[in-house]
Scaffold this active site. Structure first.
Site, PDB file in Angstrom:
ATOM      1  N   CYS A 165       0.834  -1.202   0.000  1.00  7.10           N
ATOM      2  CA  CYS A 165       0.000   0.000   0.000  1.00  7.10           C
ATOM      3  C   CYS A 165       0.877   1.265   0.000  1.00  7.10           C
ATOM      4  O   CYS A 165       1.500   1.563  -1.005  1.00  7.10           O
ATOM      5  CB  CYS A 165      -0.986  -0.062   1.158  1.00  7.10           C
ATOM      6  SG  CYS A 165      -2.408   0.988   0.894  1.00  7.10           S
ATOM      7  N   HIS A 171      -3.271  -5.261   1.611  1.00  2.78           N
ATOM      8  CA  HIS A 171      -2.606  -5.489   2.910  1.00  2.78           C
ATOM      9  C   HIS A 171      -2.664  -6.948   3.339  1.00  2.78           C
ATOM     10  O   HIS A 171      -3.476  -7.302   4.211  1.00  2.78           O
ATOM     11  CB  HIS A 171      -3.325  -4.672   3.996  1.00  2.78           C
ATOM     12  CG  HIS A 171      -3.088  -3.209   3.938  1.00  2.78           C
ATOM     13  ND1 HIS A 171      -2.031  -2.593   4.560  1.00  2.78           N
ATOM     14  CD2 HIS A 171      -3.779  -2.229   3.329  1.00  2.78           C
ATOM     15  CE1 HIS A 171      -2.080  -1.298   4.361  1.00  2.78           C
ATOM     16  NE2 HIS A 171      -3.134  -1.049   3.611  1.00  2.78           N
ATOM     17  N   GLU A 220      -0.978  -8.438   5.405  1.00  3.29           N
ATOM     18  CA  GLU A 220      -0.664  -8.588   6.831  1.00  3.29           C
ATOM     19  C   GLU A 220      -1.914  -8.456   7.703  1.00  3.29           C
ATOM     20  O   GLU A 220      -1.854  -8.713   8.900  1.00  3.29           O
ATOM     21  CB  GLU A 220       0.405  -7.556   7.250  1.00  3.29           C
ATOM     22  CG  GLU A 220      -0.047  -6.119   7.346  1.00  3.29           C
ATOM     23  CD  GLU A 220      -0.211  -5.417   5.990  1.00  3.29           C
ATOM     24  OE1 GLU A 220      -0.147  -6.097   4.941  1.00  3.29           O
ATOM     25  OE2 GLU A 220      -0.427  -4.200   5.998  1.00  3.29           O
TER      26      GLU A 220
HETATM   27  N1  GLN Z   1      -3.731   6.341   1.211  1.00  2.29           N
HETATM   28  C1  GLN Z   1      -2.441   6.082   1.766  1.00  2.29           C
HETATM   29  C2  GLN Z   1      -1.361   6.883   1.040  1.00  2.29           C
HETATM   30  O1  GLN Z   1      -1.580   7.424   0.028  1.00  2.29           O
HETATM   31  C3  GLN Z   1      -2.089   4.624   1.715  1.00  2.29           C
HETATM   32  C4  GLN Z   1      -3.018   3.842   2.587  1.00  2.29           C
HETATM   33  C5  GLN Z   1      -2.460   2.592   3.155  1.00  2.29           C
HETATM   34  O2  GLN Z   1      -1.242   2.364   3.205  1.00  2.29           O
HETATM   35  N2  GLN Z   1      -3.350   1.783   3.633  1.00  2.29           N
HETATM   36  O3  GLN Z   1      -0.286   6.959   1.529  1.00  2.29           O
END
Ligand code: GLN
Length: 197
Positions: free
Chosen positions: A83, A176, A178
């Site tokens: 992410c 994610h 995890e």
């Molecule tokens: N929206 C977050 C970003 O742009 C990422 C979200 C996440 O890691 N769950 O950094």
């Protein structure tokens, strides 16, 4: 499947590094929460967790991590960004106010699923992960708009949206693993660490 015990670092500047730590420990790995660049030398592999990519990018710069992380990626040891971590690995990001690590040949769009769809789940096929589809959790997730150069897509939504990419020793997932009980993507990553052994 059993794995040779590795020393796996989780960048612990901000975000959900503890969840990665717990899953890696459940898989029998030695885990290091990385807060100083000097810790990178002892690692076999590194995870950059989800969180807030602007915050992590700021902390990477202020803690002197930018070049050491670029060098780590270039060393051939596996690096996985989940992410926000995937955002930091991308060479092209829309709307990030400072540079990340900029090492993967992917173009990524932050918060790509919109405010109405803050988080969602999808059952996905992930190349190299056999068995049942993987239940992927997306939280204010980015999407990978384009892979080019050495990167290739290894997981997509039903509409073809790319949500995971691989480039040699580098892995990016916009979801994610995890946060679910399913360890298969972590196992896939540990197998990457075995490839270079
Ligand atoms: N929206 C977050 C970003 O742009 C990422 C979200 C996440 O890691 N769950 O950094």
């Amino acid at each position: 499947m059993t794995y040779v015990r590795k020393t796996v670092g989780v960048l612990a500047l901000q975000g959900d590094f503890r969840e990665h730590r717990e899953m890696l420990e459940a898989l029998g790995q030695d885990v290091v929460e990385v807060r100083k660049a000097a810790q990178l030398g002892a690692l076999d592999a590194l995870i950059i967790p989800g969180g807030e990519s602007t915050t992590i990018a700021r902390l990477i710069i202020s803690n002197g991590f930018q070049q050491p992380l670029r060098d780590f990626c270039a060393s051939g040891r596996p690096v996985w960004g989940t992410c926000a971590g995937a955002i930091l690995l991308a060479c092209e990001v829309d709307n990030l106010d400072r540079p990340g690590i900029e090492t993967m040949d992917i173009a990524i769009r932050r918060n790509a699923f919109g405010r109405q769809v803050d988080s969602f789940e999808a059952a996905l096929r992930f190349e190299g992960v056999p068995g049942e589809p993987f239940r992927a959790v997306f939280i204010r997730a980015p999407l990978i708009e384009r892979v080019y150069g050495r990167a290739r897509a290894i997981c997509t939504l039903d509409d073809g949206t790319i949500v995971a990419a691989r480039q040699d020793n580098l892995l990016a997932t916009s979801f994610h693993p995890e946060l679910t009980g399913d360890e298969r993507i972590h196992q896939y990553f540990l197998a990457m660490a075995g490839e270079g052994a």
